[in-house]
Design a protein around this motif. Structure first.
Motif, PDB file in Angstrom:
ATOM      1  N   PHE A  25      30.281  27.462   2.965  1.00 41.74           N
ATOM      2  CA  PHE A  25      31.294  26.409   2.902  1.00 41.74           C
ATOM      3  C   PHE A  25      31.692  25.982   4.310  1.00 41.74           C
ATOM      4  O   PHE A  25      31.656  26.771   5.250  1.00 41.74           O
ATOM      5  CB  PHE A  25      32.559  26.893   2.182  1.00 41.74           C
ATOM      6  N   GLU A  26      32.081  24.728   4.423  1.00 36.68           N
ATOM      7  CA  GLU A  26      32.611  24.217   5.683  1.00 36.68           C
ATOM      8  C   GLU A  26      34.107  24.515   5.707  1.00 36.68           C
ATOM      9  O   GLU A  26      34.809  24.323   4.714  1.00 36.68           O
ATOM     10  CB  GLU A  26      32.393  22.698   5.752  1.00 36.68           C
ATOM     11  N   ILE A  27      34.596  24.977   6.832  1.00 32.33           N
ATOM     12  CA  ILE A  27      36.011  25.324   6.950  1.00 32.33           C
ATOM     13  C   ILE A  27      36.662  24.396   7.968  1.00 32.33           C
ATOM     14  O   ILE A  27      36.177  24.259   9.089  1.00 32.33           O
ATOM     15  CB  ILE A  27      36.184  26.786   7.412  1.00 32.33           C
ATOM     16  N   THR A  28      37.749  23.764   7.569  1.00 34.72           N
ATOM     17  CA  THR A  28      38.558  22.970   8.490  1.00 34.72           C
ATOM     18  C   THR A  28      39.990  23.444   8.357  1.00 34.72           C
ATOM     19  O   THR A  28      40.475  23.705   7.252  1.00 34.72           O
ATOM     20  CB  THR A  28      38.481  21.460   8.192  1.00 34.72           C
ATOM     21  N   ILE A  29      40.653  23.558   9.476  1.00 33.70           N
ATOM     22  CA  ILE A  29      42.040  24.009   9.482  1.00 33.70           C
ATOM     23  C   ILE A  29      42.894  22.858   9.982  1.00 33.70           C
ATOM     24  O   ILE A  29      42.674  22.328  11.068  1.00 33.70           O
ATOM     25  CB  ILE A  29      42.222  25.239  10.395  1.00 33.70           C
ATOM     26  N   GLU A  30      43.864  22.461   9.178  1.00 37.28           N
ATOM     27  CA  GLU A  30      44.786  21.397   9.567  1.00 37.28           C
ATOM     28  C   GLU A  30      46.184  21.989   9.622  1.00 37.28           C
ATOM     29  O   GLU A  30      46.702  22.465   8.623  1.00 37.28           O
ATOM     30  CB  GLU A  30      44.745  20.256   8.560  1.00 37.28           C
ATOM     31  N   GLU A  31      46.740  21.974  10.791  1.00 36.04           N
ATOM     32  CA  GLU A  31      48.082  22.501  10.959  1.00 36.04           C
ATOM     33  C   GLU A  31      49.074  21.360  10.793  1.00 36.04           C
ATOM     34  O   GLU A  31      48.835  20.242  11.238  1.00 36.04           O
ATOM     35  CB  GLU A  31      48.222  23.145  12.330  1.00 36.04           C
ATOM     36  N   GLU A  32      50.187  21.661  10.148  1.00 34.87           N
ATOM     37  CA  GLU A  32      51.223  20.650   9.971  1.00 34.87           C
ATOM     38  C   GLU A  32      51.863  20.357  11.315  1.00 34.87           C
ATOM     39  O   GLU A  32      52.132  21.253  12.100  1.00 34.87           O
ATOM     40  CB  GLU A  32      52.278  21.147   8.989  1.00 34.87           C
ATOM     41  N   LYS A  33      52.082  19.091  11.558  1.00 35.87           N
ATOM     42  CA  LYS A  33      52.707  18.682  12.803  1.00 35.87           C
ATOM     43  C   LYS A  33      54.164  18.340  12.507  1.00 35.87           C
ATOM     44  O   LYS A  33      54.447  17.438  11.720  1.00 35.87           O
ATOM     45  CB  LYS A  33      51.981  17.470  13.388  1.00 35.87           C
ATOM     46  N   PRO A  34      55.081  19.052  13.134  1.00 35.09           N
ATOM     47  CA  PRO A  34      56.496  18.758  12.878  1.00 35.09           C
ATOM     48  C   PRO A  34      56.893  17.414  13.484  1.00 35.09           C
ATOM     49  O   PRO A  34      56.221  16.894  14.374  1.00 35.09           O
ATOM     50  CB  PRO A  34      57.227  19.910  13.575  1.00 35.09           C
ATOM     51  N   TYR A  35      57.988  16.870  12.988  1.00 30.19           N
ATOM     52  CA  TYR A  35      58.495  15.620  13.537  1.00 30.19           C
ATOM     53  C   TYR A  35      58.946  15.829  14.973  1.00 30.19           C
ATOM     54  O   TYR A  35      59.363  16.915  15.363  1.00 30.19           O
ATOM     55  CB  TYR A  35      59.674  15.098  12.717  1.00 30.19           C
ATOM     56  N   ASP A  36      58.900  14.759  15.734  1.00 30.93           N
ATOM     57  CA  ASP A  36      59.386  14.776  17.111  1.00 30.93           C
ATOM     58  C   ASP A  36      60.892  15.091  17.079  1.00 30.93           C
ATOM     59  O   ASP A  36      61.654  14.422  16.375  1.00 30.93           O
ATOM     60  CB  ASP A  36      59.129  13.411  17.748  1.00 30.93           C
ATOM     61  N   PRO A  37      61.344  16.099  17.825  1.00 24.86           N
ATOM     62  CA  PRO A  37      62.763  16.481  17.797  1.00 24.86           C
ATOM     63  C   PRO A  37      63.711  15.333  18.148  1.00 24.86           C
ATOM     64  O   PRO A  37      64.803  15.233  17.588  1.00 24.86           O
ATOM     65  CB  PRO A  37      62.867  17.600  18.839  1.00 24.86           C
ATOM     66  N   GLU A  38      63.303  14.454  19.061  1.00 27.51           N
ATOM     67  CA  GLU A  38      64.155  13.317  19.417  1.00 27.51           C
ATOM     68  C   GLU A  38      64.320  12.365  18.225  1.00 27.51           C
ATOM     69  O   GLU A  38      65.399  11.838  17.984  1.00 27.51           O
ATOM     70  CB  GLU A  38      63.582  12.571  20.619  1.00 27.51           C
ATOM     71  N   PHE A  39      63.243  12.168  17.477  1.00 27.60           N
ATOM     72  CA  PHE A  39      63.292  11.308  16.289  1.00 27.60           C
ATOM     73  C   PHE A  39      64.235  11.901  15.249  1.00 27.60           C
ATOM     74  O   PHE A  39      65.069  11.199  14.681  1.00 27.60           O
ATOM     75  CB  PHE A  39      61.884  11.154  15.712  1.00 27.60           C
ATOM     76  N   VAL A  40      64.131  13.201  15.013  1.00 28.86           N
ATOM     77  CA  VAL A  40      65.004  13.872  14.046  1.00 28.86           C
ATOM     78  C   VAL A  40      66.456  13.739  14.479  1.00 28.86           C
ATOM     79  O   VAL A  40      67.337  13.456  13.659  1.00 28.86           O
ATOM     80  CB  VAL A  40      64.608  15.367  13.899  1.00 28.86           C
ATOM     81  N   LYS A  41      66.710  13.908  15.772  1.00 25.12           N
ATOM     82  CA  LYS A  41      68.076  13.794  16.304  1.00 25.12           C
ATOM     83  C   LYS A  41      68.637  12.393  16.045  1.00 25.12           C
ATOM     84  O   LYS A  41      69.783  12.247  15.612  1.00 25.12           O
ATOM     85  CB  LYS A  41      68.070  14.097  17.797  1.00 25.12           C
ATOM     86  N   GLU A  42      67.825  11.365  16.288  1.00 27.24           N
ATOM     87  CA  GLU A  42      68.267   9.981  16.052  1.00 27.24           C
ATOM     88  C   GLU A  42      68.617   9.753  14.587  1.00 27.24           C
ATOM     89  O   GLU A  42      69.634   9.121  14.276  1.00 27.24           O
ATOM     90  CB  GLU A  42      67.172   8.992  16.456  1.00 27.24           C
TER      91      GLU A  42
END
Length: 68
Positions: A25-42
């Motif tokens: 099988f082919e294995i690909t790992i995709e990590e979740e990217k959190p939102y930019d902290p500045e965007f969340v603050k806004e």
């Protein structure tokens, strides 16, 4: 066909990876990217200001006019 495994414990991952590799099988790992902290603050600050009554109310006509 794609299979997605979620919430795999780190200790179990090497076993699953080895099994998948031995089966070809082919294995690909995709990590979740959190939102930019500045965007969340806004966003949080905007929600707070609206709750405190500092927002601006617009009619649909005013909004459509603004978007032209």
């Amino acid at each position: 066909m794609d299979i997605v495994l979620k919430n795999v414990k780190k200790k179990d991952f090497p076993v699953l990876k080895s099994l998948a590799k031995s089966l070809g099988f082919e294995i690909t790992i995709e990590e979740e990217k959190p939102y930019d902290p500045e965007f969340v603050k806004e966003i949080l600050e905007a929600e707070k200001s609206i709750k405190e009554g500092r927002g601006t109310r617009m009619t649909m006509e005013e909004l459509k006019e603004l978007c032209k």
